[in-house]
Enzyme design. Structure first.
Site, PDB file in Angstrom:
ATOM      1  N   LYS A  51       0.992  -1.151  -0.160  1.00  0.00           N
ATOM      2  CA  LYS A  51       0.049   0.257  -0.390  1.00  0.00           C
ATOM      3  C   LYS A  51       1.019   1.535  -0.050  1.00  0.00           C
ATOM      4  CE  LYS A  51      -4.572   1.495   2.511  1.00  0.00           C
ATOM      5  NZ  LYS A  51      -5.376   0.756   3.452  1.00  0.00           N
ATOM      6  N   SER A 173      -3.099   0.157  13.843  1.00  0.00           N
ATOM      7  CA  SER A 173      -4.586   1.060  12.934  1.00  0.00           C
ATOM      8  C   SER A 173      -5.219   0.318  13.888  1.00  0.00           C
ATOM      9  CB  SER A 173      -4.831  -0.119  11.795  1.00  0.00           C
ATOM     10  OG  SER A 173      -5.787   0.409  11.229  1.00  0.00           O
ATOM     11  N   HIS A 333      35.045 -34.173  -3.655  1.00  0.00           N
ATOM     12  CA  HIS A 333      34.546 -32.432  -3.788  1.00  0.00           C
ATOM     13  C   HIS A 333      35.586 -31.991  -2.845  1.00  0.00           C
ATOM     14  CE1 HIS A 333      30.711 -33.418  -1.501  1.00  0.00           C
ATOM     15  NE2 HIS A 333      30.878 -32.324  -1.160  1.00  0.00           N
ATOM     16  N   LYS A 515      18.703  -3.824 -24.464  1.00  0.00           N
ATOM     17  CA  LYS A 515      18.150  -4.560 -25.737  1.00  0.00           C
ATOM     18  C   LYS A 515      17.084  -4.254 -25.972  1.00  0.00           C
ATOM     19  CE  LYS A 515      17.416  -9.768 -25.593  1.00  0.00           C
ATOM     20  NZ  LYS A 515      17.212  -9.090 -26.682  1.00  0.00           N
TER      21      LYS A 515
END
Length: 806
Positions: A51, A173, A333, A515
């Site tokens: 908002k 609020s 790894h 582009k």
């Protein structure tokens, strides 16, 4: 400004957004910046509806006019994460607020209120079940926060009886929100049903103060329990969001002890900043950065550290640390881990750190790890995640140059006796996002003292014009170019990080063009008139008379140009959907009529031949000088767009103006006809893919009797590999046109490789001769387009030209 590694343009910081208190936009941005560590866990991976009050909230006597923003505006930075949600009016891209730069950007455009649903997107962009339940206690006329607090305590007792532990938020609020954590097994409908029955039960016990019906006439003197906020299509103000009230109140998480205060009131943003802790943290506790790590490990079953807190460790002073571990798992790894925001951001590197600047290594992002993993070594038991032996290969500290979600540059210095030494590394994301995303690990050049060093190519001035005598411009007649001479050079897909790394290899100063969202147009100028060819050689001359039947002011010298045919929308932006109105016309009367309604422009960016001499072997910066000379007096529909020399600035500019993206070129590159070159890199804000249409699934519901979705594929060496379905982005005219062109192409055989049985069950096959373009989120590991959305047919391209846009 640079915020979290991102460049942001902040403006009008002195503009007053809350006149009653004099609170400025600068103070709003400051608030969201400082409250981000508390706010972000509650909104992460949730689509945000905003908002906005660009002109301020006004006063009680004269309130300001807000507007709801669902779709992310076209000018938003390209790096803002976004995901698509289908609506009856079409798909909309919603922002996801996962980091500080995005939060600050939203504050910059006066998005004061942030509203989110109770569900999140998964890592692959799929909507999940809700992970929290919310009750909105809304006081009617005559009652206030104290009465809401009383109802909250009644609701708490019932929720605790069913195993939920709610926490309160004063909404900023009128009333109070209650949040309770869910385990994610219930659907939004199921959560709504639970909330509705709870509201009815409280109303039955306390009819004098509580109402559960939506009718406003029943609310005076009572607290309305709004259970409907759990509907999957509805949103609630996010915890810690500002409110667009005359005073800058906040949706502030509170403790139950605070709700017992007879003078309970809403909190201002300045008061919220004084509160060090987040009382609502337990509701979203499982959403910390270590949630994936903890989900894969069980304390006691693995020697790895298994902390209870998913949010990591508070930041520490001093240089950040790293570790590289050698991991003998199912495959050997190395794991590279960099300390960042209280966790170790981690990549698996199958071949380890590159030994030279000439080689790059693949790196796959894994889940974040806890800081105690810095010195972890041991045997992970068989059957557990990551089973195998792990040792510390090297460890030390690093100096950070850049950290973005697509690029990390740092200088690592290992321990004195370690194998790493001092090395400058760049990690560049090439595909995917988050865990399992693929990166390139590049060893960067340094001098003898370890300082950054260029990879060597000379920097080319931007305003250089060709003075080469052997290609002097003349007006001599030229022989018509052959088809081979009109085959365009093509760009490879890349990320902004990959383009920046390429620019460093080229000498640090790239050539960056916008582009333009159109179709390629190869222009043959004979000194008076222009002929046009598409990239696959189709004659387009008659299709665009505003370019070919008038004198364009390109001089008397024959030339062959490379450019883009574009149609501009009302804001002056190239629009591919708008150009579709021109691309499929053949009758002169239809062309002339649509040309008045949808005129096109020709954006020139290169020249291949001048005065009959081939200039393709000249470097780009010289060809550009010749192009500018030839087009000096051109006007009307012919445009020679400007060139940038900063990738980040060009990405930001193209995003701000709603353009498709950028093309980054090596200024010393020659023009290589028909080649998809590494010296031209295209960086798009949204991913697009050319596909071949091979099937139709019939429509249902409001599309019955029409096309429900198209089955598409991408050519490979083995055949047409199935790439999924496209079912959104069609208008009625588009569906009618597709039905017309596909009807003659019906076939009896399936043209695809690898179509799942569920997709093939009721498919109508067609000959795979038509090329289309779709927009999509990403490819799944199985090669399927996720969240694919129609952009249009590409009659300028053949199936043989379609490639996988990695």
């Amino acid at each position: 400004m640079r915020i979290g590694g991102r460049r942001l343009r902040l403006s009008n910081l002195d503009k007053v957004l809350y006149p009653e208190t004099g609170t400025t936009k600068g103070e709003v941005i400051d608030y969201y910046s400082r409250v981000a560590p508390l706010l972000l866990p509650h909104v992460a991976d949730r689509p945000v509806t905003r908002k906005r009050w660009p002109d301020g909230v006004g006063t009680d006597a004269s309130p300001g006019e807000p507007f709801f923003a669902k779709a992310l505006e076209p000018g938003a930075p390209a790096w803002v994460r976004r995901l698509s949600i289908d609506h009856s009016s079409g798909a909309k891209d919603y922002p996801l607020v996962d980091d500080l730069p995005t939060l600050v950007y939203l504050a910059q455009v006066a998005s004061l209120e942030l509203h989110v649903p109770q569900w999140r997107f998964s890592g692959d962009g799929e909507r999940q079940n809700p992970d929290r339940l919310v009750l909105d206690l809304d006081p009617g006329p005559g009652v206030g926060l104290v009465e809401c607090a009383e109802v909250a305590r009644w609701a708490r007792a019932i929720l605790q009886d069913i195993g939920l532990d709610p926490l309160p938020v004063t909404s900023g609020s009128k009333g109070i929100h209650l949040y309770a954590r869910l385990d994610g097994r219930q659907s939004s409908d199921a959560a709504s049903a639970v909330a509705r029955e709870l509201a009815r039960a409280i109303e039955a016990d306390h009819p004098d103060l509580v109402v559960s019906q939506m009718s406003r006439a029943a609310r005076p003197g009572k607290v309305f329990i709004d259970w409907s906020q759990n509907n999957g299509a509805k949103t609630t103000i996010a915890p810690y969001s500002l409110r667009g009230r005359p005073h800058p109140y906040v949706a502030a998480p509170r403790t139950w002890a605070e709700l017992d205060d007879p003078h309970l009131r809403h909190l201002l943003f300045t008061e919220v900043l004084e509160r060090p802790d987040d009382p609502l943290a337990p509701v979203d506790a499982t959403h910390g950065p270590l949630r994936a790590y903890l989900a894969k490990r069980t304390a006691g079953k693995t020697p790895e550290p298994v902390p209870e807190n998913p949010h990591g460790t508070p930041a520490r002073e001093g240089l950040a640390r790293f570790v590289i571990q050698e991991h003998h798992a199912s495959r050997l790894h190395w794991d590279l881990r960099l300390e960042r925001d209280g966790v170790l951001v981690s990549w698996a590197v199958p071949k380890g750190v590159p030994s030279t600047t000439a080689k790059n290594s693949l790196a796959v992002m894994t889940e974040d790890h806890p800081l105690p993993y810095l010195d972890f070594a041991g045997e992970i038991p068989r059957g557990e995640y990551g089973a195998g032996t792990m040792t510390v290969w090297d460890t030390g500290t690093y100096e950070l140059e850049k950290w973005r979600d697509d690029e990390v540059i740092a200088t690592l210095e290992g321990r004195g006796d370690g194998p790493l030494g001092r090395v400058r590394l760049a990690l560049i994301r090439t595909e995917g996002r988050g865990e399992k995303s693929q990166w390139l690990l590049h060893r960067m050049k340094t001098d003898a003292d370890g300082r950054p060093q260029s990879d060597g190519a000379p920097v080319v001035p931007r305003d250089h014009r060709s003075t080469s005598p052997e290609v002097a411009i003349s007006s001599a007649p030229a022989a018509p170019p052959t088809a081979a001479e009109l085959t365009p050079m093509l760009a490879r897909s890349a990320t902004a990080g990959m383009a920046r790394a390429a620019a460093e290899r080229w000498g640090g100063t790239p050539w960056v063009e916008m582009k333009w969202d159109g179709i390629r147009g190869m222009g043959i100028w004979d000194g008076e008139r222009l002929q046009l060819r598409s990239r696959n050689g189709v004659d387009l001359t008659a299709a665009y008379p505003e370019l070919t039947s008038v004198h364009l002011g390109l001089g008397r010298t024959p030339a062959v140009f490379d450019g883009e045919i574009v149609a501009l929308d009302e804001q002056g932006r190239p629009s591919f959907p708008l150009l579709q109105k021109r691309m499929n016309l053949a009758k002169p009367r239809e062309i002339a009529h649509e040309a008045e309604r949808t005129p096109v422009h020709l954006y020139l960016f290169d020249v291949l031949s001048v005065g009959g001499r081939d200039v393709a072997s000249l470097p780009l910066f010289e060809r550009r000088g010749m192009l500018e000379t030839l087009a000096e007096e051109a006007g009307g529909p012919v445009v020679v767009p400007p060139v940038f020399d900063d990738v980040d600035a060009a990405v930001s500019t193209s995003g701000r103006f709603g353009l498709e993206g950028i093309v980054v070129k090596d200024p010393g590159s020659i023009y290589r006809r028909g080649v998809r070159s590494e010296q031209w890199l295209k960086v798009k804000h949204s991913r697009t893919q050319e596909v071949v249409i091979g099937g139709i699934r019939p429509g249902k519901g409001n599309r019955e009797g029409s096309i429900g979705s198209l089955l598409v594929g991408i050519p490979t060496e083995r055949g047409l590999q199935y790439a999924g379905r496209v079912g959104s982005g069609f208008g009625e005219r588009t569906l009618a046109r597709l039905t017309e062109v596909l009807e003659p192409l019906h076939a009896d055989t399936n043209p695809f490789i690898g179509v799942p049985a569920a997709d093939a069950r009721d498919a109508l096959w067609v000959q795979p001769t038509l090329v289309a373009e779709v927009e999509f989120a990403e490819f799944t590991p199985g090669g399927i387009l996720r969240q694919a959305r129609w952009r249009g047919l590409r009659p300028d391209k053949s199936p043989a030209e379609v490639v996988h846009e990695n």
